[in-house]
Structures are given as structure tokens and as C-alpha cells.
Design a protein around this motif. Structure first.
Motif, mmCIF file in Angstrom:
data_model
loop_
_atom_site.group_PDB
_atom_site.id
_atom_site.type_symbol
_atom_site.label_atom_id
_atom_site.label_comp_id
_atom_site.label_asym_id
_atom_site.label_seq_id
_atom_site.Cartn_x
_atom_site.Cartn_y
_atom_site.Cartn_z
ATOM 1 N N MET A 1 0.844 -1.188 0.000
ATOM 2 C CA MET A 1 0.000 0.000 0.000
ATOM 3 C C MET A 1 0.884 1.245 0.000
ATOM 4 O O MET A 1 1.962 1.254 0.586
ATOM 5 N N PRO A 2 0.426 2.334 -0.625
ATOM 6 C CA PRO A 2 1.194 3.574 -0.586
ATOM 7 C C PRO A 2 1.351 4.066 0.843
ATOM 8 O O PRO A 2 0.496 3.862 1.708
ATOM 9 N N LYS A 3 2.462 4.734 1.098
ATOM 10 C CA LYS A 3 2.752 5.267 2.423
ATOM 11 C C LYS A 3 2.793 6.785 2.375
ATOM 12 O O LYS A 3 3.234 7.374 1.408
ATOM 13 N N ILE A 4 2.314 7.401 3.447
ATOM 14 C CA ILE A 4 2.478 8.840 3.638
ATOM 15 C C ILE A 4 3.523 8.997 4.720
ATOM 16 O O ILE A 4 3.305 8.648 5.883
ATOM 17 N N ASN A 35 11.281 4.896 -2.961
ATOM 18 C CA ASN A 35 11.278 3.587 -3.576
ATOM 19 C C ASN A 35 10.709 2.546 -2.634
ATOM 20 O O ASN A 35 10.301 2.856 -1.515
ATOM 21 N N ALA A 36 10.685 1.273 -3.042
ATOM 22 C CA ALA A 36 10.013 0.222 -2.282
ATOM 23 C C ALA A 36 10.638 -0.025 -0.915
ATOM 24 O O ALA A 36 9.970 -0.520 -0.005
ATOM 25 N N VAL A 37 11.907 0.311 -0.762
ATOM 26 C CA VAL A 37 12.560 0.059 0.532
ATOM 27 C C VAL A 37 12.532 1.284 1.425
ATOM 28 O O VAL A 37 13.164 1.311 2.481
ATOM 29 N N GLY A 38 11.802 2.317 0.999
ATOM 30 C CA GLY A 38 11.640 3.482 1.851
ATOM 31 C C GLY A 38 12.829 4.406 1.903
ATOM 32 O O GLY A 38 13.074 5.036 2.935
ATOM 33 N N SER A 39 13.579 4.486 0.817
ATOM 34 C CA SER A 39 14.719 5.401 0.764
ATOM 35 C C SER A 39 14.745 6.110 -0.576
ATOM 36 O O SER A 39 13.960 5.806 -1.472
#
Length: 256
Positions: A1-4, A35-39
Motif C-alpha cells: 500500500m502507498p505510504k504517507i 522507492n520500495a525500501v523506503g529510501s
């Protein structure tokens, strides 16, 4: 799911997208994604200090895709690192045409348009009727091309070959039994060639005349006085004229 995520700073996001609510950007603000890993956050939408809106790809060397609702790609903009030149598109007021032109920091910026594989360039008019007016075909491994140039006042536009060969010729070719016409400014045909032959000054092209042999003897190409010319002098000049127009020694208008 998209993250804010908390790297949203001055941008103000409404908790849900309903009527009258939106993402609010101040000048010099952006909306970014990770990106997918949050960076590696990358700005996707940016409002600069002069109220210009920027759409950006999700990182260096990435692309910006436009698609339909099924995510079938319709248009793509490929990122070029260190780019200094670009396309610019503008609309038009009444009576003028929209404009696609080249901009950038270089003094002289050209435009390049390419097809894929053996695809051709086609140019149409007539709106949705799509009447083809020009087609540029494909030649594999081509090294020579057609060069078109305009002209300054009192000079004349030029159509000529260009390319890597030293001496390429220009071929203008008809289709089927058709040929080529050269008209004057009043649209009157002054020269025409087709599969039959050649015609001048509006004359329907005719084939080369046959039955002519090349005379032997002396060939003379100088002037003479009609009141004193001798039969041998006249014959020498007629022989030279026949030789000049014969296929074996001249222009090919006369054939054996």
C-alpha cells in the motif's frame, strides 16, 4: 500500500480526497515519492518560485510515462542527465497555429525525429479525415539523404542530395507509367518525362526517334553564312548535329 511518510514538510495534505479538498503546495514546494525500501525520495511534482509547475521522473535516468486507465503507455518522456536543450510546445491565439520548437542553452539547437525499424514518417492534413500529403520512407543503412534549404531575398530555395558520399545524384521518379513535370510560376508545364519519353513546352512526351544512323566523315560545329554555304559545309554541320543527338555519341534523342 502507498505510504504517507514524514518527509512531507510544508506541503499540506488533506486526509482524504473529497470535493473541495486537495494537496496544497506553497511556492518552492514539491510532492515526492520513495522507492520500495523506503529510501531515496524523488520529487514528482514541483511548484517553483515563479508559479511554474514541474513534473519529474522518479529519479535520474528514469522516464515519465503517460497512459490510459489500463496503464497502457501512450506517451513517454525519457530522462537525459545533464540535458541543456529541450522541446517546447505552445498553443495559439485565433488565426495562428500551435507551435513545437527547440529551446535550450546552446546557440543552435536542431530537432531529430526517428521511427522504429522500417517504419515511415507520414504527414497528414484534413483533421480527422487524415489525408496523407507526405511520406518519408525507410532505407536500411542509408548514408545519403535529401537536403531542403530556403533562400534569402533574390535567391532561390535548394533541393539537393546530402550525405557521406562525395557525388550522390538526385533521382526524381514517377509511379507506374507516370513521370515528372516541371512547371513555371504560372503552372504551365515546360518539361515532362514519363515512360514514353520526353516532351518540351507542354508537348506530350514522345519516344526517341529511331532509324537514324551517325554519318561518317568530317563533323563541323561552327557558324556559316547561309547565302554562301556549300553543300559539304552544310553536310558537316548537319552530321555534327545528328552525332550530338544520337544515343551512341550524344544526348540519346535519336536512335539507330
Amino acid at each position: 500500500m502507498p505510504k504517507i511518510l514524514p518527509w512531507y514538510k510544508t506541503a499540506k495534505k488533506s486526509p482524504s480526497f473529497t470535493t473541495g479538498q486537495a494537496i496544497l503546495l506553497n511556492n518552492n514546494d514539491s510532492i515526492a515519492a520513495m522507492n520500495a525500501v523506503g529510501s531515496t525520495a524523488a520529487s514528482l511534482l514541483f511548484l517553483d518560485t515563479t508559479d511554474n509547475t514541474w513534473l519529474a521522473a522518479g529519479g535520474a535516468s528514469k522516464a515519465l510515462f503517460f497512459s490510459n486507465s489500463d496503464f497502457e503507455k501512450q506517451f513517454a518522456i525519457i530522462s537525459i542527465n545533464n540535458a541543456v536543450n529541450n522541446f517546447e510546445v505552445s498553443g495559439a491565439v485565433s488565426g495562428q497555429a500551435p507551435l513545437l520548437w527547440m529551446k535550450g542553452s546552446d546557440t543552435d539547437v536542431g530537432a531529430s525525429f526517428g521511427t522504429k525499424g522500417a517504419g515511415v514518417h507520414s504527414f497528414y492534413s484534413g483533421g480527422a479525415s487524415f489525408y496523407k500529403q507526405v511520406e518519408i520512407g525507410h532505407v536500411a543503412s542509408a548514408v545519403n539523404w535529401v537536403s531542403l534549404k530556403g533562400a534569402v531575398t533574390t535567391d532561390h530555395p535548394i533541393v539537393q542530395p546530402g550525405g557521406s558520399d562525395a557525388n550522390p545524384s538526385m533521382i526524381v521518379q514517377g509511379k507506374g507509367t507516370g513521370g515528372v513535370k516541371i512547371n513555371d510560376g504560372a503552372a504551365a508545364t515546360k518539361f515532362e518525362v514519363n515512360t514514353t519519353g520526353i516532351g518540351f513546352f507542354g508537348t506530350t512526351p514522345v519516344a526517341a526517334k529511331t532509324g537514324w544512323g551517325v554519318p561518317t566523315g568530317t563533323f563541323t560545329r561552327t557558324t556559316y553564312v547561309t547565302s554562301t554555304v556549300t553543300l559539304p559545309q552544310l553536310a558537316e554541320r548537319v552530321a555534327a548535329l545528328i552525332q550530338d543527338f544520337h544515343q551512341t555519341a550524344g544526348y540519346g534523342a535519336l536512335r539507330t
